[in-house]
Design a protein around this motif. Sequence first.
Motif, PDB file in Angstrom:
ATOM      1  N   GLY A  14     -68.118   7.987  12.011  1.00 53.78           N
ATOM      2  CA  GLY A  14     -67.265   6.650  12.050  1.00 53.78           C
ATOM      3  C   GLY A  14     -66.105   6.858  12.806  1.00 53.78           C
ATOM      4  O   GLY A  14     -65.278   5.916  12.446  1.00 53.78           O
ATOM      5  N   ASN A  19     -69.681   3.424  15.946  1.00 50.98           N
ATOM      6  CA  ASN A  19     -69.488   3.485  14.546  1.00 50.98           C
ATOM      7  C   ASN A  19     -67.979   3.218  13.964  1.00 50.98           C
ATOM      8  O   ASN A  19     -67.765   2.703  12.808  1.00 50.98           O
ATOM      9  N   LEU A  36     -66.359   9.986   8.379  1.00 51.60           N
ATOM     10  CA  LEU A  36     -66.648  11.507   8.428  1.00 51.60           C
ATOM     11  C   LEU A  36     -67.061  11.868   9.907  1.00 51.60           C
ATOM     12  O   LEU A  36     -67.915  11.166  10.456  1.00 51.60           O
ATOM     13  N   ARG A  38     -66.697  16.000  12.913  1.00 49.37           N
ATOM     14  CA  ARG A  38     -66.387  17.166  12.875  1.00 49.37           C
ATOM     15  C   ARG A  38     -64.809  17.369  13.176  1.00 49.37           C
ATOM     16  O   ARG A  38     -64.107  18.131  12.646  1.00 49.37           O
ATOM     17  N   ALA A  62     -66.284  16.975   8.634  1.00 46.63           N
ATOM     18  CA  ALA A  62     -67.494  17.737   8.206  1.00 46.63           C
ATOM     19  C   ALA A  62     -68.635  17.725   9.272  1.00 46.63           C
ATOM     20  O   ALA A  62     -68.645  16.695  10.095  1.00 46.63           O
ATOM     21  N   ASP A  63     -69.485  18.655   9.206  1.00 50.83           N
ATOM     22  CA  ASP A  63     -70.610  18.540   9.948  1.00 50.83           C
ATOM     23  C   ASP A  63     -71.770  18.063   9.446  1.00 50.83           C
ATOM     24  O   ASP A  63     -72.113  18.549   8.621  1.00 50.83           O
ATOM     25  N   GLY A  90     -74.468   7.431  11.224  1.00 48.48           N
ATOM     26  CA  GLY A  90     -74.654   7.134  12.768  1.00 48.48           C
ATOM     27  C   GLY A  90     -74.164   8.486  13.564  1.00 48.48           C
ATOM     28  O   GLY A  90     -73.870   8.268  14.989  1.00 48.48           O
ATOM     29  N   ILE A 139     -78.239   4.212  12.225  1.00 51.96           N
ATOM     30  CA  ILE A 139     -77.844   3.810  13.430  1.00 51.96           C
ATOM     31  C   ILE A 139     -79.038   4.533  14.371  1.00 51.96           C
ATOM     32  O   ILE A 139     -78.983   5.737  14.652  1.00 51.96           O
ATOM     33  N   ALA A 141     -81.415   4.311  18.277  1.00 51.33           N
ATOM     34  CA  ALA A 141     -81.355   3.866  19.482  1.00 51.33           C
ATOM     35  C   ALA A 141     -82.865   3.382  20.002  1.00 51.33           C
ATOM     36  O   ALA A 141     -83.837   3.677  19.516  1.00 51.33           O
ATOM     37  N   LYS A 158     -84.381  10.279  17.264  1.00 49.76           N
ATOM     38  CA  LYS A 158     -84.465   8.861  16.528  1.00 49.76           C
ATOM     39  C   LYS A 158     -85.756   8.261  16.084  1.00 49.76           C
ATOM     40  O   LYS A 158     -85.652   7.364  15.202  1.00 49.76           O
ATOM     41  N   PRO A 184     -78.540   0.038  18.493  1.00 51.06           N
ATOM     42  CA  PRO A 184     -77.808  -0.798  19.756  1.00 51.06           C
ATOM     43  C   PRO A 184     -78.448  -0.579  21.037  1.00 51.06           C
ATOM     44  O   PRO A 184     -79.242   0.433  21.208  1.00 51.06           O
ATOM     45  N   GLY A 185     -78.265  -1.653  21.702  1.00 55.88           N
ATOM     46  CA  GLY A 185     -78.678  -1.239  23.041  1.00 55.88           C
ATOM     47  C   GLY A 185     -77.441  -0.880  23.950  1.00 55.88           C
ATOM     48  O   GLY A 185     -76.844   0.105  23.409  1.00 55.88           O
ATOM     49  N   PRO A 186     -77.165  -0.919  25.230  1.00 59.52           N
ATOM     50  CA  PRO A 186     -76.178  -0.291  25.847  1.00 59.52           C
ATOM     51  C   PRO A 186     -74.947  -0.896  25.587  1.00 59.52           C
ATOM     52  O   PRO A 186     -74.735  -2.019  25.853  1.00 59.52           O
ATOM     53  N   GLU A 191     -69.275   6.692  24.519  1.00 56.01           N
ATOM     54  CA  GLU A 191     -69.461   8.021  24.945  1.00 56.01           C
ATOM     55  C   GLU A 191     -71.001   7.994  25.269  1.00 56.01           C
ATOM     56  O   GLU A 191     -71.278   8.651  26.278  1.00 56.01           O
ATOM     57  N   GLY A 192     -71.936   7.419  24.610  1.00 58.61           N
ATOM     58  CA  GLY A 192     -73.451   7.520  24.787  1.00 58.61           C
ATOM     59  C   GLY A 192     -73.554   6.917  26.389  1.00 58.61           C
ATOM     60  O   GLY A 192     -74.335   7.537  27.026  1.00 58.61           O
ATOM     61  N   MET A 193     -72.961   5.794  26.656  1.00 63.11           N
ATOM     62  CA  MET A 193     -73.071   5.184  27.788  1.00 63.11           C
ATOM     63  C   MET A 193     -72.392   5.795  29.166  1.00 63.11           C
ATOM     64  O   MET A 193     -72.920   6.059  30.018  1.00 63.11           O
TER      65      MET A 193
END
Length: 267
Positions: A14, A19, A36, A38, A62-63, A90, A139, A141, A158, A184-186, A191-193
């Motif tokens: 998040g 997120n 949470l 990294r 945390a990872d 997420g 979450i 995709a 996913k 989610p869409g685009p 960062e994803g897009m």
Amino acid sequence: MFDFSNKTVFIAGGTSGINLGIAQAFAEVGARVAVLSRSQEKVDAAVASIAAHGGEVIGFSADVRDYAAVEEALKAAHQQFGDLDVLVSGAAGNFPAKALGMSANAFKSVVDIDLMGTYHVLRAAFPLLKKPGASVINISAPQAFIPMAYQMHVCAAKAGVDMVTRVAALEWGKEGVRVNSVVPGPIEGTEGMARLAPTPDSQSRVADSVPLGRFGTTQDVANCCLWLSSARAYYVMGTVIPVDGGWALGGASELGKTFDALLSARE
Ligand code: HXC
Ligand code: NAP
């Protein structure tokens, strides 16, 4: 419209993008929010920005690949904030790469973050959820149900996440825990897009391929999560809900075709 005062929301992953938008939206309607991820730096920045939207906030570094670390963070959040009313899983990783152009460890990294991470978060959180009444949101995709070139690792991970959703719904319904996926869409500015459509040309191709003709916003996704976790969705269970302007109806499958040009331009 929504009131989450006196409710506790835990969001794995998040601290940025979609997120973080979800975390801010829950804080705005009164929730206590725990996040949470990294990077301690990202956790600190996210805690400050969520707090600016209202409410109490705590963060954990945390990872999600580390079960013990996830469990420790969840228990600490539970100790401070009480039973979890909403759990969002997420955390995810993504990069475009052909199946034969990535190492086995690259494939495994994404599966470990997205799929194993989701399992870890749900497994460790279950004893701490409010029963009955909790809402669990994974979450996902579009790659979960749309095969996309250069995305074998993400598609596999996913698709697994959505099956975790469905099986958890079957097993946890009797205890009053609802489990759903949000797809989610685009989404603009994420960062994803940035990784999948980094150029103005690829961005306009993506926008053109969405029936509503635009990228979504983090608020679009957060609105669905608020509704899904509210009393207005108490009979919604085990579903996979796209928030994508209609992208999954056809346009999303075009995304993989842009990667050839993208990656050869980088070489
Ligand atoms: C091929 C790659 C690669 C790339 C990394 N690897 N990037 N292989 N192409 N572009 C390989 C590495 O060489 C290594 O394999 C393995 O992957 C693990 O890399 P590390 O950097 O050691 O892993 P780690 O630090 O754990 O990082 C995980 C990560 C990273 C997934 C690789 O990108 C990350 O942390 N991402 C989180 C942020 C993110 O991706 N956000 C976007 C989510 S969007 P070897 O064999 O060398 O050891 C999303 C869906 C968007 O999920 C959908 C839009 C429609
Ligand atoms: P993002 O900003 O990179 O968000 C990913 C979050 O997960 C970050 O907070 C990151 O923080 C955390 N994270 C990553 N790996 C982790 C790990 N191993 N352990 C713990 N936390 C980890 O990406 P985004 O684009 O907003 O995507 C968010 C979610 O939406 C993902 O599930 C993604 O699959 C999904 N999605 C996105 C889009 C889109 O358009 N962007 C479309 C469809 C679906 P740290 O780096 O600090 O760990």
